[in-house]
Design a protein around this motif. Structure first.
Motif, PDB file in Angstrom:
ATOM      1  N   GLU A  20       0.837  -1.205   0.000  1.00 41.98           N
ATOM      2  CA  GLU A  20       0.000   0.000   0.000  1.00 41.98           C
ATOM      3  C   GLU A  20       0.868   1.251   0.000  1.00 41.98           C
ATOM      4  O   GLU A  20       0.535   2.246  -0.652  1.00 41.98           O
ATOM      5  N   GLU A  21       1.984   1.195   0.702  1.00 46.30           N
ATOM      6  CA  GLU A  21       2.882   2.354   0.736  1.00 46.30           C
ATOM      7  C   GLU A  21       3.393   2.701  -0.662  1.00 46.30           C
ATOM      8  O   GLU A  21       3.444   3.878  -1.045  1.00 46.30           O
ATOM      9  N   LYS A  22       3.766   1.667  -1.440  1.00 50.89           N
ATOM     10  CA  LYS A  22       4.261   1.919  -2.792  1.00 50.89           C
ATOM     11  C   LYS A  22       3.147   2.426  -3.704  1.00 50.89           C
ATOM     12  O   LYS A  22       3.378   3.269  -4.569  1.00 50.89           O
ATOM     13  N   VAL A  23       1.927   1.893  -3.520  1.00 52.98           N
ATOM     14  CA  VAL A  23       0.800   2.371  -4.320  1.00 52.98           C
ATOM     15  C   VAL A  23       0.533   3.849  -4.009  1.00 52.98           C
ATOM     16  O   VAL A  23       0.315   4.660  -4.920  1.00 52.98           O
ATOM     17  N   ARG A  24       0.570   4.214  -2.734  1.00 52.65           N
ATOM     18  CA  ARG A  24       0.357   5.607  -2.350  1.00 52.65           C
ATOM     19  C   ARG A  24       1.444   6.501  -2.959  1.00 52.65           C
ATOM     20  O   ARG A  24       1.155   7.609  -3.425  1.00 52.65           O
ATOM     21  N   SER A  25       2.680   6.027  -2.950  1.00 52.51           N
ATOM     22  CA  SER A  25       3.774   6.811  -3.529  1.00 52.51           C
ATOM     23  C   SER A  25       3.563   7.013  -5.027  1.00 52.51           C
ATOM     24  O   SER A  25       3.787   8.103  -5.560  1.00 52.51           O
ATOM     25  N   THR A  26       3.085   5.962  -5.704  1.00 54.25           N
ATOM     26  CA  THR A  26       2.836   6.070  -7.145  1.00 54.25           C
ATOM     27  C   THR A  26       1.696   7.043  -7.426  1.00 54.25           C
ATOM     28  O   THR A  26       1.773   7.871  -8.350  1.00 54.25           O
ATOM     29  N   LEU A  27       0.631   6.969  -6.639  1.00 57.39           N
ATOM     30  CA  LEU A  27      -0.528   7.833  -6.866  1.00 57.39           C
ATOM     31  C   LEU A  27      -0.230   9.295  -6.547  1.00 57.39           C
ATOM     32  O   LEU A  27      -0.933  10.198  -7.017  1.00 57.39           O
ATOM     33  N   SER A  28       0.827   9.542  -5.785  1.00 58.78           N
ATOM     34  CA  SER A  28       1.136  10.917  -5.378  1.00 58.78           C
ATOM     35  C   SER A  28       1.543  11.798  -6.557  1.00 58.78           C
ATOM     36  O   SER A  28       1.516  13.024  -6.457  1.00 58.78           O
ATOM     37  N   ILE A  29       1.916  11.185  -7.686  1.00 60.09           N
ATOM     38  CA  ILE A  29       2.343  11.989  -8.848  1.00 60.09           C
ATOM     39  C   ILE A  29       1.146  12.432  -9.691  1.00 60.09           C
ATOM     40  O   ILE A  29       1.303  13.255 -10.596  1.00 60.09           O
ATOM     41  N   TYR A  30      -0.053  11.904  -9.397  1.00 59.03           N
ATOM     42  CA  TYR A  30      -1.218  12.221 -10.213  1.00 59.03           C
ATOM     43  C   TYR A  30      -1.874  13.516  -9.735  1.00 59.03           C
ATOM     44  O   TYR A  30      -1.766  13.911  -8.578  1.00 59.03           O
ATOM     45  N   SER A  31      -2.588  14.138 -10.649  1.00 60.21           N
ATOM     46  CA  SER A  31      -3.300  15.374 -10.334  1.00 60.21           C
ATOM     47  C   SER A  31      -4.639  15.053  -9.668  1.00 60.21           C
ATOM     48  O   SER A  31      -5.099  13.906  -9.662  1.00 60.21           O
ATOM     49  N   ARG A  32      -5.262  16.099  -9.125  1.00 59.91           N
ATOM     50  CA  ARG A  32      -6.592  15.941  -8.525  1.00 59.91           C
ATOM     51  C   ARG A  32      -7.579  15.377  -9.555  1.00 59.91           C
ATOM     52  O   ARG A  32      -8.413  14.523  -9.233  1.00 59.91           O
ATOM     53  N   LYS A  33      -7.487  15.850 -10.790  1.00 55.98           N
ATOM     54  CA  LYS A  33      -8.395  15.385 -11.839  1.00 55.98           C
ATOM     55  C   LYS A  33      -8.193  13.902 -12.113  1.00 55.98           C
ATOM     56  O   LYS A  33      -9.159  13.145 -12.274  1.00 55.98           O
ATOM     57  N   ASP A  34      -6.917  13.456 -12.182  1.00 54.59           N
ATOM     58  CA  ASP A  34      -6.630  12.036 -12.405  1.00 54.59           C
ATOM     59  C   ASP A  34      -7.200  11.187 -11.276  1.00 54.59           C
ATOM     60  O   ASP A  34      -7.797  10.132 -11.513  1.00 54.59           O
ATOM     61  N   ILE A  35      -6.994  11.635 -10.031  1.00 60.06           N
ATOM     62  CA  ILE A  35      -7.491  10.889  -8.883  1.00 60.06           C
ATOM     63  C   ILE A  35      -9.015  10.805  -8.918  1.00 60.06           C
ATOM     64  O   ILE A  35      -9.611   9.778  -8.577  1.00 60.06           O
TER      65      ILE A  35
END
Length: 328
Positions: free
Chosen positions: A277-292
């Motif tokens: 989960e930590e690695k997934v969170r790190s990967t998602l941190s590069i996305y924009s609000r719109k992507d999320i």
């Protein structure tokens, strides 16, 4: 002993050296590991065969990397089999097993009952990537897709990128005995000539597409040694590589007794994934609000799945640093 039986050499890689020839190599057996790798997915048979071949190659090549290093192989093409990706994680400490994982990306609508899985790759490249850990630049090497198998691509890579003549002889497939479910068995032998002094002509190789081959790298006695070892390897039988009746040590004596084979410590291999989960969170941190926002379900949860092991992760967008509201 039944073909489906578990034996001590299953899921191991045994390194060896032919002292007379100046050739090193490895014998690999992947059985339970391969079952676990492929059980994470529901691949068509042709894709399973490509993943099995790539995983076996990865085990053979990866045995030389140092503790805690990561080796990755990728085969990318413009055919229905778009990507075959494997990772080999070096042991965390001496005596511990290495870990391997693999997955494929493919166009299911273009997969048919082809007798030639390799033809599904089309044109593309074979890549080797080595991650030596934090603070070190990763290594990447590429060669075009060539030959009639992923094993041939790997051999072309070592000749072209490393100037090391390399040969892989592989066997893999499903086997079953009465009363038991079918399971994967795979075995292979890798031969690699020791590095040679002197350069290689820059005018292009004699292989497909101008790639280098062993004939462009070796001459004289080293070439004779290489050809002799390969002729001996040509006599190997499929059941000797994947069956339970011939141990790798006995196989080496049978094939290369006149070449003075010398074995080293075997490396156990297990299925293992590094996702968290930590690695997934790190990967998602590069996305924009719109992507999320696009990744968020109607229930307000961001989901992510690991392509290698199928692990499913669910997270609150707020915990990722994105509160509700305008996604623009």
């Amino acid at each position: 002993m039944a073909i489906g039986s578990k034996i001590a050499w299953d899921d191991t890689v045994l390194p060896f050296q032919l002292d007379r020839s100046g050739i090193r190599g490895r014998v690999a057996r992947l059985d339970g590991v391969l079952d676990q790798v492929l059980a994470q997915h529901n691949y068509p048979p042709a894709i399973e065969a490509l993943v099995a071949e790539a995983a076996l190659l990865t085990a053979l090549i990866g045995q030389t990397i140092k503790l805690r290093w990561k080796l990755s192989l990728q085969v990318r093409g413009n055919g229905p089999a778009r990507l075959i990706a494997t990772d080999y994680y070096g042991p965390q400490a001496e005596g511990e097993p290495a870990r391997i994982r693999a997955y494929a990306s493919f166009d299911a609508d273009r997969i048919s009952g082809t007798p030639d899985p390799f033809g599904l790759i089309g044109e593309g490249y074979f890549a080797v990537m080595l991650d030596q850990g934090q603070g070190m630049l990763p290594y990447q090497g590429f060669t075009p897709i060539a030959g009639g198998s992923i094993a041939a691509c790997a051999g072309a890579y070592f000749a072209q990128s490393e100037q090391l003549p390399t040969r892989f002889q592989l066997s893999f497939g499903k086997s079953a005995v009465p009363g038991q479910a079918a399971s994967w068995r795979a075995g292979g032998v890798m031969l690699q000539h020791m590095p040679q002094t002197g350069g290689v002509a820059a005018s292009g190789g004699s292989g497909e597409g101008g790639l280098l081959t062993h004939a462009d790298i070796l001459s004289g006695e080293p070439a004779e040694d290489w050809n002799r070892a390969n002729l001996l390897l040509d006599t190997v039988e499929e059941l000797e590589m994947i069956g339970p009746l011939v141990a790798p040590t006995d196989l080496l004596v049978r094939l290369f007794h006149e070449e003075s084979p010398r074995v080293f410590d075997a490396q156990p291999v297990r299925f293992g994934c590094s996702c968290s989960e930590e690695k997934v969170r790190s990967t998602l941190s590069i996305y924009s609000r719109k992507d999320i926002a696009h990744m968020t379900t109607a229930e307000g949860i961001v989901t992510a799945d690991c392509q290698f092991c199928g692990a499913h992760y669910e997270m609150d967008p707020v915990s990722l640093g994105f509160e509700g509201g305008d996604a623009g």
